[in-house]
Design a protein around this motif. Structure first.
Motif, PDB file in Angstrom:
ATOM      1  N   LEU A  71       0.834  -1.203   0.000  1.00  0.00           N
ATOM      2  CA  LEU A  71       0.000   0.000   0.000  1.00  0.00           C
ATOM      3  C   LEU A  71       0.869   1.253   0.000  1.00  0.00           C
ATOM      4  CD1 LEU A  71      -2.697  -1.017   2.629  1.00  0.00           C
ATOM      5  CD2 LEU A  71      -3.048  -0.678   0.178  1.00  0.00           C
ATOM      6  N   LYS A  72       0.436   2.239  -0.769  1.00  0.00           N
ATOM      7  CA  LYS A  72       1.093   3.552  -0.771  1.00  0.00           C
ATOM      8  C   LYS A  72       0.420   4.401   0.294  1.00  0.00           C
ATOM      9  CE  LYS A  72       1.807   3.451  -5.755  1.00  0.00           C
ATOM     10  NZ  LYS A  72       1.371   4.046  -7.017  1.00  0.00           N
ATOM     11  N   TYR A  88     -15.303  20.346  15.671  1.00  0.00           N
ATOM     12  CA  TYR A  88     -14.612  19.290  14.932  1.00  0.00           C
ATOM     13  C   TYR A  88     -13.574  19.864  13.982  1.00  0.00           C
ATOM     14  CZ  TYR A  88     -18.424  16.222  16.372  1.00  0.00           C
ATOM     15  OH  TYR A  88     -19.319  15.496  17.109  1.00  0.00           O
ATOM     16  N   ALA A  89     -12.449  19.170  13.883  1.00  0.00           N
ATOM     17  CA  ALA A  89     -11.503  19.433  12.805  1.00  0.00           C
ATOM     18  C   ALA A  89     -11.938  18.529  11.665  1.00  0.00           C
ATOM     19  CB  ALA A  89     -10.087  19.097  13.231  1.00  0.00           C
ATOM     20  N   THR A  90     -11.992  19.078  10.458  1.00  0.00           N
ATOM     21  CA  THR A  90     -12.421  18.301   9.299  1.00  0.00           C
ATOM     22  C   THR A  90     -11.234  18.122   8.360  1.00  0.00           C
ATOM     23  OG1 THR A  90     -14.637  19.244   9.508  1.00  0.00           O
ATOM     24  CG2 THR A  90     -14.100  18.178   7.411  1.00  0.00           C
ATOM     25  N   VAL A  91     -10.992  16.862   7.981  1.00  0.00           N
ATOM     26  CA  VAL A  91      -9.842  16.512   7.153  1.00  0.00           C
ATOM     27  C   VAL A  91     -10.311  15.620   6.003  1.00  0.00           C
ATOM     28  CG1 VAL A  91      -7.593  15.325   7.144  1.00  0.00           C
ATOM     29  CG2 VAL A  91      -8.334  16.580   9.180  1.00  0.00           C
ATOM     30  N   GLU A  92      -9.779  15.870   4.807  1.00  0.00           N
ATOM     31  CA  GLU A  92     -10.037  14.989   3.675  1.00  0.00           C
ATOM     32  C   GLU A  92      -8.840  14.060   3.527  1.00  0.00           C
ATOM     33  OE1 GLU A  92     -10.922  17.164   0.107  1.00  0.00           O
ATOM     34  OE2 GLU A  92     -12.998  17.486   0.737  1.00  0.00           O
ATOM     35  N   VAL A  93      -9.125  12.758   3.495  1.00  0.00           N
ATOM     36  CA  VAL A  93      -8.078  11.746   3.378  1.00  0.00           C
ATOM     37  C   VAL A  93      -8.252  11.045   2.039  1.00  0.00           C
ATOM     38  CG1 VAL A  93      -7.004   9.733   4.460  1.00  0.00           C
ATOM     39  CG2 VAL A  93      -8.193  11.425   5.880  1.00  0.00           C
ATOM     40  N   ARG A  94      -7.181  11.037   1.241  1.00  0.00           N
ATOM     41  CA  ARG A  94      -7.228  10.457  -0.099  1.00  0.00           C
ATOM     42  C   ARG A  94      -6.425   9.157  -0.153  1.00  0.00           C
ATOM     43  NH1 ARG A  94      -7.268  13.750  -5.433  1.00  0.00           N
ATOM     44  NH2 ARG A  94      -8.944  14.490  -4.125  1.00  0.00           N
ATOM     45  N   ASN A  95      -7.027   8.125  -0.772  1.00  0.00           N
ATOM     46  CA  ASN A  95      -6.398   6.816  -0.941  1.00  0.00           C
ATOM     47  C   ASN A  95      -5.972   6.660  -2.403  1.00  0.00           C
ATOM     48  OD1 ASN A  95      -5.700   4.126  -1.150  1.00  0.00           O
ATOM     49  ND2 ASN A  95      -7.643   3.318  -0.426  1.00  0.00           N
ATOM     50  N   ALA A 128     -10.960   2.310  -2.126  1.00  0.00           N
ATOM     51  CA  ALA A 128      -9.953   2.365  -3.186  1.00  0.00           C
ATOM     52  C   ALA A 128     -10.155   3.574  -4.089  1.00  0.00           C
ATOM     53  CB  ALA A 128     -10.021   1.082  -4.016  1.00  0.00           C
ATOM     54  N   LYS A 129      -9.050   4.259  -4.387  1.00  0.00           N
ATOM     55  CA  LYS A 129      -9.050   5.410  -5.307  1.00  0.00           C
ATOM     56  C   LYS A 129     -10.130   6.434  -4.970  1.00  0.00           C
ATOM     57  CE  LYS A 129      -5.929   3.807  -8.268  1.00  0.00           C
ATOM     58  NZ  LYS A 129      -4.694   4.469  -8.537  1.00  0.00           N
ATOM     59  N   ASP A 130     -10.313   6.707  -3.677  1.00  0.00           N
ATOM     60  CA  ASP A 130     -11.384   7.597  -3.257  1.00  0.00           C
ATOM     61  C   ASP A 130     -10.880   8.542  -2.170  1.00  0.00           C
ATOM     62  OD1 ASP A 130     -13.914   8.689  -3.201  1.00  0.00           O
ATOM     63  OD2 ASP A 130     -14.914   6.889  -2.453  1.00  0.00           O
ATOM     64  N   THR A 131     -11.735   9.461  -1.766  1.00  0.00           N
ATOM     65  CA  THR A 131     -11.448  10.418  -0.702  1.00  0.00           C
ATOM     66  C   THR A 131     -12.556  10.324   0.341  1.00  0.00           C
ATOM     67  OG1 THR A 131     -10.378  11.916  -2.252  1.00  0.00           O
ATOM     68  CG2 THR A 131     -11.090  12.871  -0.165  1.00  0.00           C
ATOM     69  N   THR A 132     -12.154  10.354   1.614  1.00  0.00           N
ATOM     70  CA  THR A 132     -13.109  10.319   2.717  1.00  0.00           C
ATOM     71  C   THR A 132     -12.932  11.583   3.550  1.00  0.00           C
ATOM     72  OG1 THR A 132     -13.162   7.912   2.847  1.00  0.00           O
ATOM     73  CG2 THR A 132     -13.735   9.102   4.847  1.00  0.00           C
ATOM     74  N   THR A 133     -14.052  12.161   3.946  1.00  0.00           N
ATOM     75  CA  THR A 133     -14.010  13.307   4.854  1.00  0.00           C
ATOM     76  C   THR A 133     -14.105  12.780   6.272  1.00  0.00           C
ATOM     77  OG1 THR A 133     -15.033  14.736   3.202  1.00  0.00           O
ATOM     78  CG2 THR A 133     -15.139  15.468   5.503  1.00  0.00           C
ATOM     79  N   TYR A 134     -13.112  13.140   7.078  1.00  0.00           N
ATOM     80  CA  TYR A 134     -13.041  12.667   8.462  1.00  0.00           C
ATOM     81  C   TYR A 134     -13.176  13.866   9.389  1.00  0.00           C
ATOM     82  CZ  TYR A 134     -11.108  10.791  12.766  1.00  0.00           C
ATOM     83  OH  TYR A 134     -10.932  10.419  14.073  1.00  0.00           O
ATOM     84  N   ARG A 135     -14.034  13.724  10.412  1.00  0.00           N
ATOM     85  CA  ARG A 135     -14.222  14.800  11.390  1.00  0.00           C
ATOM     86  C   ARG A 135     -13.757  14.306  12.744  1.00  0.00           C
ATOM     87  NH1 ARG A 135     -17.611  19.078  10.574  1.00  0.00           N
ATOM     88  NH2 ARG A 135     -18.756  18.717  12.508  1.00  0.00           N
TER      89      ARG A 135
END
Length: 160
Positions: A71-72, A88-95, A128-135
């Protein structure tokens, strides 16, 4: 190869016990060498030979797991910091990977003097190949007015 080693182990033990049974100086001498060699070989093979079914399944399973690339690491971008209006701190995490993965995302909440109030290291699952918003909630709601900024490590470390 495992079957050959197990077959060699069985016949080696058989020869060793026959040599010991035959007795005689010549039989003992050559039997001792051949028995010793078979025994030494048997110990290393025998140790794994006793676990042969497990070893075979492990060997069978290993090539399929080795074919998947490692995994990268992903990326993390701060969208917004916690505040009294939104705790909340909001962060976008990209895979970037072709399979689902879990990433460690590090967020630091800092006060007006730049001191770290809270450091976090949360695991976030991203398809996979997506972005998730994490709070991420600020642990102490009473201290929200002390937060001046949030910092996010831009590298989201791939865990699994």
């Amino acid at each position: 190869m495992v079957a050959v080693a197990l077959t060699g182990f069985s016949s080696g033990c058989g020869h060793g016990s026959r040599s010991d049974d035959s007795g005689g100086p010549h039989g003992s001498s050559s039997g001792g060498l051949s028995s010793g060699a078979a025994y030494d070989s048997g110990v290393s093979t025998g140790g794994s030979g006793g676990d042969a079914p497990t070893d075979r399944s492990t060997l069978t399973a290993s090539p399929s797991s080795q074919t998947a690339p490692p995994l990268k690491d992903g990326t993390a971008v701060l969208v917004s910091c916690a505040s009294p209006d939104d705790p909340y701190a909001t962060v976008e995490v990209r895979n970037p990977n072709g399979r689902d993965a879990v990433f460690t995302v590090k967020i630091s909440f800092k006060d007006k003097q730049g001191f770290t109030m809270i450091d976090t290291g949360d695991q976030v699952s991203v398809p996979a190949k997506d972005t998730t918003t994490y709070r991420r909630a600020m642990a102490s709601a009473g201290r929200l007015d002390e937060i001046a900024r949030c910092e996010v490590n831009p590298r989201a470390t791939a865990d699994r």
